[in-house]
Structures are given as structure tokens and as C-alpha cells.
Motif scaffolding. Structure first.
Motif, PDB file in Angstrom:
ATOM      1  N   UNK A   1       5.283   3.942  17.099  1.00 28.58           N
ATOM      2  CA  UNK A   1       5.791   2.818  16.301  1.00 28.58           C
ATOM      3  C   UNK A   1       4.684   1.804  16.028  1.00 28.58           C
ATOM      4  N   UNK A   2       3.824   1.563  17.014  1.00 28.60           N
ATOM      5  CA  UNK A   2       2.716   0.635  16.812  1.00 28.60           C
ATOM      6  C   UNK A   2       1.719   1.192  15.809  1.00 28.60           C
ATOM      7  N   UNK A   3       1.451   2.508  15.901  1.00 29.80           N
ATOM      8  CA  UNK A   3       0.514   3.132  14.960  1.00 29.80           C
ATOM      9  C   UNK A   3       1.050   3.079  13.531  1.00 29.80           C
ATOM     10  N   UNK A   4       2.349   3.332  13.351  1.00 28.72           N
ATOM     11  CA  UNK A   4       2.958   3.263  12.016  1.00 28.72           C
ATOM     12  C   UNK A   4       2.913   1.833  11.496  1.00 28.72           C
ATOM     13  N   UNK A   5       3.200   0.869  12.362  1.00 29.75           N
ATOM     14  CA  UNK A   5       3.133  -0.535  11.965  1.00 29.75           C
ATOM     15  C   UNK A   5       1.713  -0.920  11.548  1.00 29.75           C
ATOM     16  N   UNK A   6       0.717  -0.431  12.279  1.00 26.40           N
ATOM     17  CA  UNK A   6      -0.683  -0.704  11.919  1.00 26.40           C
ATOM     18  C   UNK A   6      -1.035  -0.091  10.567  1.00 26.40           C
ATOM     19  N   UNK A   7      -0.508   1.106  10.300  1.00 27.29           N
ATOM     20  CA  UNK A   7      -0.741   1.761   9.018  1.00 27.29           C
ATOM     21  C   UNK A   7      -0.170   0.929   7.871  1.00 27.29           C
ATOM     22  N   UNK A   8       1.055   0.441   8.037  1.00 28.64           N
ATOM     23  CA  UNK A   8       1.700  -0.364   6.999  1.00 28.64           C
ATOM     24  C   UNK A   8       0.891  -1.641   6.750  1.00 28.64           C
ATOM     25  N   UNK A   9       0.450  -2.283   7.820  1.00 28.55           N
ATOM     26  CA  UNK A   9      -0.324  -3.521   7.683  1.00 28.55           C
ATOM     27  C   UNK A   9      -1.645  -3.267   6.965  1.00 28.55           C
ATOM     28  N   UNK A  10      -2.350  -2.203   7.361  1.00 26.20           N
ATOM     29  CA  UNK A  10      -3.645  -1.891   6.759  1.00 26.20           C
ATOM     30  C   UNK A  10      -3.488  -1.526   5.281  1.00 26.20           C
ATOM     31  N   UNK A  11      -2.461  -0.756   4.961  1.00 26.17           N
ATOM     32  CA  UNK A  11      -2.217  -0.363   3.557  1.00 26.17           C
ATOM     33  C   UNK A  11      -1.957  -1.608   2.706  1.00 26.17           C
ATOM     34  N   UNK A  12      -1.116  -2.509   3.209  1.00 29.89           N
ATOM     35  CA  UNK A  12      -0.795  -3.719   2.447  1.00 29.89           C
ATOM     36  C   UNK A  12      -2.019  -4.609   2.265  1.00 29.89           C
ATOM     37  N   UNK A  13      -2.899  -4.627   3.245  1.00 30.84           N
ATOM     38  CA  UNK A  13      -4.134  -5.414   3.121  1.00 30.84           C
ATOM     39  C   UNK A  13      -4.998  -4.881   1.989  1.00 30.84           C
ATOM     40  N   UNK A  14      -5.118  -3.554   1.893  1.00 31.31           N
ATOM     41  CA  UNK A  14      -5.910  -2.946   0.822  1.00 31.31           C
ATOM     42  C   UNK A  14      -5.292  -3.243  -0.542  1.00 31.31           C
ATOM     43  N   UNK A  15      -3.978  -3.099  -0.639  1.00 33.05           N
ATOM     44  CA  UNK A  15      -3.299  -3.359  -1.911  1.00 33.05           C
ATOM     45  C   UNK A  15      -3.484  -4.817  -2.333  1.00 33.05           C
ATOM     46  N   UNK A  16      -3.404  -5.750  -1.383  1.00 39.71           N
ATOM     47  CA  UNK A  16      -3.604  -7.173  -1.698  1.00 39.71           C
ATOM     48  C   UNK A  16      -5.015  -7.426  -2.193  1.00 39.71           C
ATOM     49  N   UNK A  17      -5.980  -6.804  -1.543  1.00 40.73           N
ATOM     50  CA  UNK A  17      -7.378  -6.978  -1.962  1.00 40.73           C
ATOM     51  C   UNK A  17      -7.604  -6.432  -3.366  1.00 40.73           C
ATOM     52  N   UNK A  18      -6.998  -5.278  -3.664  1.00 38.35           N
ATOM     53  CA  UNK A  18      -7.153  -4.681  -4.997  1.00 38.35           C
ATOM     54  C   UNK A  18      -6.558  -5.590  -6.062  1.00 38.35           C
ATOM     55  N   UNK A  19      -5.352  -6.077  -5.811  1.00 39.25           N
ATOM     56  CA  UNK A  19      -4.695  -6.937  -6.803  1.00 39.25           C
ATOM     57  C   UNK A  19      -5.465  -8.234  -7.006  1.00 39.25           C
TER      58      UNK A  19
END
Length: 363
Positions: A173-191
Motif C-alpha cells: 500500500x505504501x509503494x502504491x501510494x508512492x507511485x501515485x504521488x510520484x506520477x502526479x508530481x511528474x504530471x504537475x511539472x509537465x503542465x
């Protein structure tokens, strides 16, 4: 499985005793003399010699601790007096303490003897017929992915210890949560990079096709990978995508899925051609280290453009330098001509005077 043995640390307590008299523990402030040699397990022995800097129990304890011998020294005081206690910092049999030397209480004239405490022992256990030992109360490697934490000694070694192995939901669950956080960080940076600032001015990568391609491939990567049993998509793990392309995680739904379909989720993340493997390939394909990756090719293109611009700048600099030399030569020549004009005028005047008899200098 046979019971597990606890692993105490070695300890030794030094008492002050008067020669030829019953044991008597004296004051911590008494003056000491002599030397003490300490060895931990098979390590190198170290000798502490008593001098004016360490000739009381508290000073001796501080001297031993500062020497980093591998023991923790302390002074224990109770109604019977004071004692120097040494406890090994190494667990198991490797942490056994060996002492030698002679200490004397110079204040009372008594010798100082020691009492051997509990020596450290390695834990012993048998798993599926395999006998093994461990110097630590935390045992790993016997069963893949399983860690044994030894908490107490079983009084009867013939009595089996029942061990229940359960799934480690919290780590996943922690690993999945980290994945979601990291993905959203990349998307925010791109936008941010492909958008406009607060004043409406375009950012540096506004309209860059490489940025748009990265975002598109990341989005497609969320839909990649083959199903594993009943798990066919991230939505079944509680992961959803909003209108802005960001992920959100329903931790309760993920926990329920892990409790009911743990092996299928494991396959969805780890099997060949699974989501986990496919998304990993997507990320590797976007990296700057893959010769076919988007970032690698974009960096190669930028490098080529930069080299061409630098070459053009160098050519322009060379042309400017040539023009500077040429113009400087022309300017020098013009300056020479201008400087010679007064002499030429003077010569003409002299010639005119000689021919006409008219003196131009007196006019």
C-alpha cells in the motif's frame, strides 16, 4: 519449527573487595590503580591503564566508553555501594566479553574482582528440518520474503513454535501510494512547463512536442499490461484518473483487493507483460539513457542544434574579425592620405608661386 532461543548480550560487573576479608563494595569516588584488558569475542584486546584521568569508577567508565572497545560501561550504585558494569554492544556469541588485568582500590587497600554475568548466545532454530543459528533476534533469508522476530525463549525445546505467515499489505500500500504521488508530481511539472505563467506569458517549453509526447506516453502506460487473474486494471486497485490526468488512490479499496486477490495483484505488478513490467518499459523508453527514448532523442537533437549554432557563431566571429582587419587597414590608409594632403597643397602653392611670381604665403 523448534522454539527460538533469545540472544542476551554479554555483561560483567566489577565489585570492590578487600583482601582476606568478606566482600565489601566501596565508594565510587575511591581512587583506583592497575590496568584492565578487555576483549570482545575474537576481536583485538585493548588495555585501559589507570592514571589520574581515569582513577575513579565514573572516570574509568567514561574512559572505557571513549575507547570504543565495543562495550557500554556504567556505574551502578545502590544501598550496598557502587559497581562498574560492562555490557557488550554485540549480540550473540560474538559479543562475549573476556577480561584480564588487576585493579586495586588504593583508598581502602582492597582488590577489585568481577562477577561474570550472562554471556551472549546465538539464537538456534530449525525450519523445515534445517538447523541454523543467528547472532541477531531478527532472522531473514530462511523463507523468501519472511522475517522472523525472536521475542522470547521457549522453556521446552521440544515444543514446536507455530508461525503464521501473512501478506505484508502495508508495504504494498505504501509503494502504491508512492507511485501515485510520484506520477502526479511528474504530471504537475509537465503542465507547468507547457503552460503559461501567472502573467499569461508562455513557459519555456510551451508548445514543445517532446513534452506533449511524454505526457501522452505516460497516460497510455496506465492502460498497458495484461490482466492477472481477476485483476485487469488499476481501477480495481483503487487508482482512478481525474480530468486533469492526475491519479487518486482509494486506500480502503486497495486493502480490500489485497486481502481478496493478493496473488493476482502480485502478478499484475510483476508477471511478464503485466502492468508493472509494461509501465517500467514505458519509463525506460522515456529515459535519457535509452538510445530510443524520447528524452534521449530530444537531447540528441538539441545537442546537434546547439553544435550547429555554435559553429555558425564561430563562422560569424571569424568574418567579423576579417572585416575588422580589412576596415582597420582601409582606415589607416585613408588616415595616411589625409595626413599627406597639407604637404601636397604646400607643394602646389610653391609651384604656383614659382610660375606666376605670386607669393601665396603673403596673402
Amino acid at each position: 519449527m523448534r522454539p527460538l532461543a533469545a540472544i542476551p548480550s554479554s555483561s560483567i560487573t566489577w565489585h570492590r573487595r578487600r583482601r582476606s576479608t568478606p566482600t565489601r563494595i566501596t565508594k565510587a569516588s575511591d581512587t583506583l590503580s592497575g590496568s584492565l584488558t578487555i576483549q570482545i569475542g575474537s576481536g583485538q584486546s585493548q588495555t585501559i591503564t589507570i592514571d589520574s584521568s581515569n582513577n575513579t569508577l565514573p572516570l574509568l567508565a567514561a574512559s572505557i566508553n571513549a575507547a570504543s572497545i565495543g562495550v557500554a560501561a556504567s556505574v551502578v550504585t545502590d544501598t550496598t555501594g557502587s559497581r562498574l558494569s560492562l555490557v557488550s554492544k554485540t549480540s550473540g556469541a560474538a559479543g562475549q566479553i573476556a577480561l584480564s588485568g588487576s585493579l586495586t582500590d588504593a583508598t581502602t587497600g582492597s582488590t577489585i574482582s568481577f562477577q561474570q554475568g550472562q554471556q551472549g548466545l546465538d539464537a538456534s532454530l530449525n525450519v523445515d528440518g534445517l538447523d541454523t543459528t543467528s547472532a541477531s533476534n531478527t532472522v531473514t533469508g530462511l523463507i523468501p520474503g519472511v522475517t522472523f522476530q525472536i521475542l522470547s525463549v521457549s522453556p521446552n525445546t521440544s515444543q514446536p513454535v507455530q508461525v503464521q505467515i501473512t501478506n505484508d499489505n502495508s508495504s504494498i500500500e505504501q509503494a502504491v501510494s508512492n507511485f501515485v504521488t510520484a506520477y502526479n508530481t511528474v504530471i504537475s511539472d509537465i503542465k507547468t512547463q507547457e503552460g503559461k505563467d501567472s502573467s499569461g506569458n508562455p513557459e519555456q517549453l510551451y508548445g514543445d512536442p517532446t513534452v506533449a509526447l511524454i505526457q501522452n506516453q505516460l497516460t497510455q502506460g496506465l492502460l498497458s499490461g495484461a490482466a492477472s487473474g481477476s485483476i485487469k486494471s488499476l481501477q480495481q486497485l483503487g487508482i482512478s484518473v481525474d480530468q486533469f490526468g492526475k491519479l487518486s488512490l482509494d486506500a480502503s479499496q486497495l486493502d480490500t483487493a489485497l486481502n481478496t486477490n493478493f496473488s493476482d495483484i502480485e502478478g499484475f505488478l510483476q508477471n511478464s507483460d503485466s502492468f508493472g513490467q509494461s509501465f517500467t518499459k514505458t519509463l525506460n523508453g522515456l529515459s535519457s539513457t535509452s538510445t530510443k527514448g524520447v528524452l534521449f532523442l530530444a537531447m540528441q537533437q538539441n545537442t546537434a542544434q546547439e553544435a550547429a549554432l555554435n559553429e555558425s557563431i564561430s563562422d560569424q566571429d571569424a568574418r567579423i574579425a576579417d572585416d575588422k582587419v580589412r576596415l582597420t587597414n582601409q582606415l589607416n590608409l585613408a588616415n595616411q592620405i589625409l595626413q599627406s594632403i597639407p604637404d601636397q597643397i604646400n607643394q602646389i602653392n610653391q609651384l604656383y608661386s614659382a610660375v606666376t611670381g605670386f607669393d601665396t604665403g603673403n596673402q
